[in-house]
Design an enzyme around this catalytic site. Structure first.
Site, PDB file in Angstrom:
ATOM      1  N   TYR A 156      -6.529   4.232 -41.235  1.00  0.00           N
ATOM      2  CA  TYR A 156      -7.276   4.732 -40.088  1.00  0.00           C
ATOM      3  C   TYR A 156      -6.572   5.939 -39.474  1.00  0.00           C
ATOM      4  O   TYR A 156      -7.188   6.989 -39.244  1.00  0.00           O
ATOM      5  CB  TYR A 156      -7.438   3.625 -39.047  1.00  0.00           C
ATOM      6  CG  TYR A 156      -8.251   4.032 -37.837  1.00  0.00           C
ATOM      7  CD1 TYR A 156      -9.636   4.025 -37.874  1.00  0.00           C
ATOM      8  CD2 TYR A 156      -7.622   4.426 -36.661  1.00  0.00           C
ATOM      9  CE1 TYR A 156     -10.383   4.404 -36.771  1.00  0.00           C
ATOM     10  CE2 TYR A 156      -8.359   4.814 -35.558  1.00  0.00           C
ATOM     11  CZ  TYR A 156      -9.736   4.801 -35.612  1.00  0.00           C
ATOM     12  OH  TYR A 156     -10.472   5.194 -34.518  1.00  0.00           O
ATOM     13  N   LYS A 160      -7.901   9.915 -39.350  1.00  0.00           N
ATOM     14  CA  LYS A 160      -8.152  10.649 -38.113  1.00  0.00           C
ATOM     15  C   LYS A 160      -7.246  11.876 -37.996  1.00  0.00           C
ATOM     16  O   LYS A 160      -7.651  12.908 -37.447  1.00  0.00           O
ATOM     17  CB  LYS A 160      -7.957   9.728 -36.905  1.00  0.00           C
ATOM     18  CG  LYS A 160      -8.959   8.575 -36.843  1.00  0.00           C
ATOM     19  CD  LYS A 160     -10.398   9.052 -36.842  1.00  0.00           C
ATOM     20  CE  LYS A 160     -11.389   7.911 -36.666  1.00  0.00           C
ATOM     21  NZ  LYS A 160     -12.790   8.376 -36.651  1.00  0.00           N
TER      22      LYS A 160
END
Length: 258
Positions: A156, A160
């Site tokens: 994750y 990002k």
């Protein structure tokens, strides 16, 4: 902020931040095409927007599949109109383990949705904006996880972080065409994804690093998306605006009341 007459695509719009943005754009006068893999819920939410007086249409789409995205964008242009706005909000998280215990399948799955998806959607929309002369805006939904690492969320956070750089290079390429590309980096925000993933100790830990002392509501992030879609942000491009409750400004932890 008025978005009257604008055509917007919002991915991940069946719930959470994506849905809040779709509702806000419709309320501000845009014609909103909502996409998600959750077709039944997406149809229901689009109907709810129409019932409230807005313009919304749902189209199921896997944003990590280029052929599907191309079909979506072509259909929108043909049946709704030239695309002015695109918000890449579709995202997933497969946390819980450090990188050395994370499977390649899980790692690549998160990157395919969170990073490759915005690339595919952004590319399809950008090429049509250039062809039609639309001076629009593309908005990615990033996270404070782009700059603050979490040991158990390697995929994750990596996705990002990559999305923040993708935002910059897209903005540089599109500047000459009058198209702005920005991202929003929410801090702790209530959404179905966070509610499913967090227990009370995790919530308390996150709030200890959040000066405003609360999670954001999705509507607050939607307000930032409305700003970035409007002429009020006409000189902003290549930026990630962090709606984080002060999280990135804090060095240690929030002081406890005496």
């Amino acid at each position: 902020m008025s978005l009257d007459g604008k055509v917007a695509i919002v991915t991940g719009a069946a719930g959470g931040i994506g849905l809040a943005i779709a509702r806000r754009y419709a309320r501000d006068g845009a014609r909103v095409v909502m996409t998600d893999l959750q077709a039944e819920r997406g149809e229901q939410e689009a109907l709810a927007i129409r019932t409230a007086g807005g313009w919304a249409r749902f189209m199921a789409c896997d944003t990590a599949d280029e052929a599907t995205v191309e079909t979506l964008v072509e259909t929108v242009e043909t049946e709704v109109g030239p695309i002015d706005l695109a918000v890449c909000s579709a995202g997933i998280s497969k946390g819980g383990q450090p990188f050395y215990d994370t499977t390649l399948e899980d790692f690549t799955k998160v990157l395919s949705v969170n990073l490759v998806g915005p690339f595919i959607v952004g590319k399809a929309v950008a090429r049509r904006m250039i062809a039609s002369g639309v001076k629009g805006a593309i908005i990615h939904i990033s996270s404070v996880g782009a700059v603050l690492g979490v040991e158990t969320s390697p995929a994750y956070c990596t996705s990002k972080g990559g999305l923040s750089m993708l935002t910059k290079v897209m903005a540089l390429a599109m500047a000459r065409h009058g198209v702005r590309v920005n991202a929003i980096g929410p801090g702790p925000t209530w959404s179905p994804m966070t509610e499913a993933a967090l227990d009370q100790p995790a919530i308390d830990m996150m709030l200890s690093r959040t000066p405003l002392g609360r999670f954001a509501e999705a509507d607050e992030v939607a307000g930032v998306a409305a700003f970035l879609a409007s002429e009020d942000s006409s000189y902003i491009t290549g930026q990630t605006l962090y709606a984080d409750g002060g999280r990135l400004a804090l060095n240690y932890v929030v002081s406890k009341p005496a």
